[in-house]
Design an enzyme around this catalytic site. Sequence first.
Site, mmCIF file in Angstrom:
data_model
loop_
_atom_site.group_PDB
_atom_site.id
_atom_site.type_symbol
_atom_site.label_atom_id
_atom_site.label_comp_id
_atom_site.label_asym_id
_atom_site.label_seq_id
_atom_site.Cartn_x
_atom_site.Cartn_y
_atom_site.Cartn_z
ATOM 1 N N LYS A 110 0.841 -1.208 0.000
ATOM 2 C CA LYS A 110 0.000 0.000 0.000
ATOM 3 C C LYS A 110 0.872 1.252 0.000
ATOM 4 O O LYS A 110 0.592 2.219 -0.703
ATOM 5 C CB LYS A 110 -0.940 -0.031 1.217
ATOM 6 N N GLN B 81 -5.066 -1.996 9.331
ATOM 7 C CA GLN B 81 -4.720 -3.227 8.603
ATOM 8 C C GLN B 81 -5.188 -4.442 9.404
ATOM 9 O O GLN B 81 -4.755 -4.658 10.530
ATOM 10 C CB GLN B 81 -3.200 -3.284 8.374
ATOM 11 N N ASP C 28 -11.619 2.075 4.093
ATOM 12 C CA ASP C 28 -11.916 0.651 3.926
ATOM 13 C C ASP C 28 -13.430 0.424 3.853
ATOM 14 O O ASP C 28 -13.878 -0.693 3.599
ATOM 15 C CB ASP C 28 -11.330 -0.133 5.109
#
Length: 298
Positions: free
Chosen positions: A53, A97, A120
């Site tokens: 990322k 994460q 997200d």
Amino acid sequence: MSLKLDGKKLSLEIEEKLKNYISFNERMAKRRPGLAVIRIGEDPASGVYVKNKEKACSRIGIKSYIYNLKDTVDQKEVEQLINKLNLDKNIDGILLQLPIPNKFHDQRLISNINPSKDVDGLNEHNIGKLVKNEDAMRSCTPAGIINLLRSQNIRIEGKKIVVIGRSLLVGKPLSLMLLNLNGTVTMTHSKTKNLIDICKEADILIAAAGKPNLINSSFVKEGAVIIDVGIHRLKTDDENKTRLCGDVLLEDVIPKVFAYTPVPGGVGPMTVTMLLVNTIISWQKQFGLSSTLNDLVP
Ligand code: NAP
């Protein structure tokens, strides 16, 4: 011959657009978009995902802020970090994460993220908006899959679509997005009876069960589209080597289908790309920039 839905290629094409969008708008916003990524503990796979990322951000001009926290921190400290990032004017997106160590309550942490920075798309506000088919941050893997289908003009409206898996990360939001696009969606799970018969009806079959090679050609209708979300690292006969596979036994299924996603290089790269898209759209909204990227969000 079956069509390969090449997520790697599409993600590079979209990245090019994103890079141009940032360089065109940077002067007006007076700063680049910013993404904060929080990793807790030492899970090696998470380490790789965070690095990917970070690299993707730097390729297109997003400034990334990586927080590697030891698993000795407690829930409160992580919440305080999230609250600080919520108020930080340089941060447009915050990503936790997953997975994180069991002692943390992950959904409570995600709920703490300001919905406009929840890149997200996993907090209640954004999931609620998805249920209501209203504009909001959409979760990355499902949104990436929709873009892959659209890139090859694969129709969703009116199609019978079977999703295997009902997780909050993939199966549920994906089923809702497909429903909002007028697909006729069946969501299945580990307690589903006659899974093969249900799958064989599907025009589009999406496997997100997290079980290596679960789906062989007996699950698939002739001429269907198959999307493989699973990622597994399996040992090979050579002890020192591993290989990646998905939930679908691809070599068995490819001759029967109209289109398929490879593993690796299918859904995975699109997930990262959608994270970049969400971060830039949050930046775009903050500074009132042009909405030319909005078509990428289902
Ligand atoms: P998950 O949370 O473990 O959910 C798996 C789902 O599949 C559950 O709903 C489970 O049913 C269902 N399931 C399990 N075995 C099944 C079976 N034999 N038949 C039918 N349904 C079954 O996993 P996830 O987070 O959704 O991820 C799924 C896979 O996608 C994993 O391999 C993950 O690594 C991969 N993934 C890839 C990406 C990417 O970017 N490519 C992103 C996210 C996830 P129950 O609800 O009944 O337990």
